[in-house]
Design a protein around this motif. Structure first.
Motif, short mmCIF file in Angstrom:
data_model
loop_
_atom_site.label_atom_id
_atom_site.label_comp_id
_atom_site.label_asym_id
_atom_site.label_seq_id
_atom_site.Cartn_x
_atom_site.Cartn_y
_atom_site.Cartn_z
N ILE A 7 0.86 -1.18 0.00
CA ILE A 7 0.00 0.00 0.00
C ILE A 7 0.90 1.23 0.00
CG2 ILE A 7 -1.80 1.27 1.22
CD1 ILE A 7 -2.47 -1.45 2.64
N ILE A 8 0.75 2.05 -1.02
CA ILE A 8 1.51 3.30 -1.11
C ILE A 8 0.54 4.43 -0.79
CG2 ILE A 8 2.91 4.79 -2.58
CD1 ILE A 8 3.43 2.32 -4.35
N GLY A 9 0.80 5.09 0.33
CA GLY A 9 -0.09 6.16 0.80
C GLY A 9 -0.90 5.64 1.97
N MET A 10 -0.49 6.01 3.16
CA MET A 10 -1.11 5.47 4.38
C MET A 10 -2.03 6.48 5.05
SD MET A 10 0.08 2.42 4.16
CE MET A 10 -0.90 1.90 5.53
N GLY A 11 -2.84 7.15 4.24
CA GLY A 11 -3.88 8.04 4.78
C GLY A 11 -5.11 7.22 5.13
N GLN A 12 -6.25 7.85 5.08
CA GLN A 12 -7.50 7.19 5.46
C GLN A 12 -7.78 5.94 4.62
OE1 GLN A 12 -11.19 9.24 4.59
NE2 GLN A 12 -12.24 8.20 6.28
N ILE A 13 -7.67 6.06 3.30
CA ILE A 13 -8.00 4.92 2.42
C ILE A 13 -6.95 3.82 2.56
CG2 ILE A 13 -8.30 4.19 0.03
CD1 ILE A 13 -10.64 5.85 1.03
N GLY A 14 -5.69 4.13 2.42
CA GLY A 14 -4.64 3.12 2.50
C GLY A 14 -4.62 2.40 3.83
N GLU A 36 5.88 10.29 4.16
CA GLU A 36 6.23 10.68 5.53
C GLU A 36 6.30 9.42 6.38
OE1 GLU A 36 4.14 13.99 7.24
OE2 GLU A 36 3.57 14.68 5.24
N LEU A 37 7.50 9.07 6.79
CA LEU A 37 7.71 7.85 7.56
C LEU A 37 6.86 7.80 8.82
CD1 LEU A 37 9.20 5.18 7.89
CD2 LEU A 37 11.07 6.45 8.97
N SER A 38 6.65 8.94 9.45
CA SER A 38 5.85 8.95 10.69
C SER A 38 4.42 8.50 10.44
CB SER A 38 5.86 10.34 11.33
OG SER A 38 5.25 11.30 10.47
N ILE A 39 3.87 8.81 9.28
CA ILE A 39 2.52 8.38 8.93
C ILE A 39 2.49 6.87 8.72
CG2 ILE A 39 0.72 8.50 7.14
CD1 ILE A 39 1.44 11.49 6.86
N VAL A 66 -0.07 -3.85 -5.92
CA VAL A 66 0.35 -2.54 -5.42
C VAL A 66 -0.89 -1.66 -5.45
CG1 VAL A 66 1.77 -0.50 -5.84
CG2 VAL A 66 2.72 -2.78 -6.25
N LEU A 67 -1.25 -1.10 -4.30
CA LEU A 67 -2.38 -0.18 -4.22
C LEU A 67 -1.84 1.21 -3.95
CD1 LEU A 67 -5.46 0.33 -4.09
CD2 LEU A 67 -5.22 0.11 -1.60
N MET A 68 -2.10 2.12 -4.88
CA MET A 68 -1.71 3.51 -4.70
C MET A 68 -2.92 4.28 -4.16
SD MET A 68 0.55 4.25 -8.14
CE MET A 68 -0.86 3.97 -9.21
N ALA A 69 -2.88 4.62 -2.90
CA ALA A 69 -3.93 5.42 -2.26
C ALA A 69 -3.36 6.83 -2.11
CB ALA A 69 -4.33 4.81 -0.93
N LEU A 70 -3.17 7.47 -3.24
CA LEU A 70 -2.44 8.73 -3.33
C LEU A 70 -3.28 9.82 -3.96
CD1 LEU A 70 0.88 7.31 -4.83
CD2 LEU A 70 0.54 8.11 -2.49
N ALA A 131 -15.94 14.10 9.02
CA ALA A 131 -15.13 15.18 8.47
C ALA A 131 -13.63 14.90 8.54
CB ALA A 131 -15.45 16.48 9.19
N GLU A 132 -13.21 14.10 9.49
CA GLU A 132 -11.78 13.86 9.67
C GLU A 132 -11.22 13.04 8.51
OE1 GLU A 132 -8.66 12.26 13.07
OE2 GLU A 132 -10.78 12.33 13.52
N ARG A 133 -9.99 13.31 8.14
CA ARG A 133 -9.29 12.58 7.08
C ARG A 133 -7.94 12.14 7.61
NH1 ARG A 133 -13.58 11.77 5.17
NH2 ARG A 133 -14.55 12.98 3.55
N GLY A 134 -7.22 11.38 6.83
CA GLY A 134 -5.89 10.94 7.21
C GLY A 134 -5.92 9.63 7.97
N THR A 135 -4.77 9.23 8.46
CA THR A 135 -4.61 7.95 9.14
C THR A 135 -5.55 7.82 10.33
OG1 THR A 135 -2.30 7.96 8.46
CG2 THR A 135 -2.89 6.42 10.20
N HIS A 136 -5.76 8.91 11.05
CA HIS A 136 -6.63 8.86 12.23
C HIS A 136 -8.09 8.57 11.88
CE1 HIS A 136 -3.46 9.93 14.94
NE2 HIS A 136 -3.20 11.05 14.29
#
Length: 190
Positions: A7-14, A36-39, A66-70, A131-136
């Motif tokens: 998974i490339i892109g570890m936001g909400q979807i990834g 961003e390694l921290s994400i 390979v899933l690009m969640a970008l 409303a929130e987005r991202g990893t959280h």
């Protein structure tokens, strides 16, 4: 035998994809990468991936999927970087909005016998007003009772389409098929 998913892109979807597959560790080994390694580390701490890679080519070299969640503006460059590193018959998927453009870039940068299939997730209705987005904002059931549009360019091999369909079902989404132009029209009308 397990399938390696990167998974490339570890936001909400990834991250949600990784979380949704937690119960399928016997079928899928989940690797993650984010600019961003921290994400990526946060997603790993949440249990969304089994291993994090800093180096993008190393993250994809043995992947079956390979899933690009970008965001759209990162996909072309990502395809250019990963294309030469992919093993034969790898299926590259994305969750971006512009399927015609991504299909063109995939044709430009993916070597023969590497396949592109686009995905458009329509998430679980429970989260439509969140409303929130991202990893959280990731949820293991983000795709449950949702829909997954599968967009396969003309000439895509059946095995890649079946893999995308099975993948969507593993996430808990009901797969359906649309073509590139329908996908782009649908997304621009939102």
């Amino acid at each position: 035998m397990t399938v390696q998913l990167t998974i490339i892109g570890m936001g909400q979807i990834g991250t949600s994809v990784g979380l949704a597959l937690t119960g399928n560790k016997d079928k899928v080994t989940r690797f993650g990468h984010d600019r961003e390694l921290s994400i990526a580390k946060r997603a790993q701490a949440m249990g969304a991936v089994d291993k994090v890679f800093i180096n993008l080519p190393a993250a994809v070299e043995n992947a079956n999927i390979v899933l690009m969640a970008l965001p759209m503006d990162q996909i072309r460059d990502t395809l250019q970087v990963i294309g030469p590193c992919l093993q034969e018959n790898t299926v590259v998927m994305d969750t971006s909005l512009g399927k015609t453009a991504v299909a063109g870039w995939a044709k430009e940068f993916l070597p023969p016998d590497r396949h592109y299939v686009g995905l458009i997730p329509a998430v679980n209705p429970l989260y439509l007003h969140e409303a929130e987005r991202g990893t959280h904002a990731a949820h293991a059931d983000l795709f449950t009772k949702g829909l997954m549009a599968i967009v396969a360019p003309q000439g895509t091999v059946g095995a890649a389409i079946k893999l995308a369909t099975d993948f969507s079902s593993l996430l808990g989404a009901a797969p359906f098929f649309i073509d590139l132009m329908e996908a782009d029209v649908m997304m621009t009308s939102l």
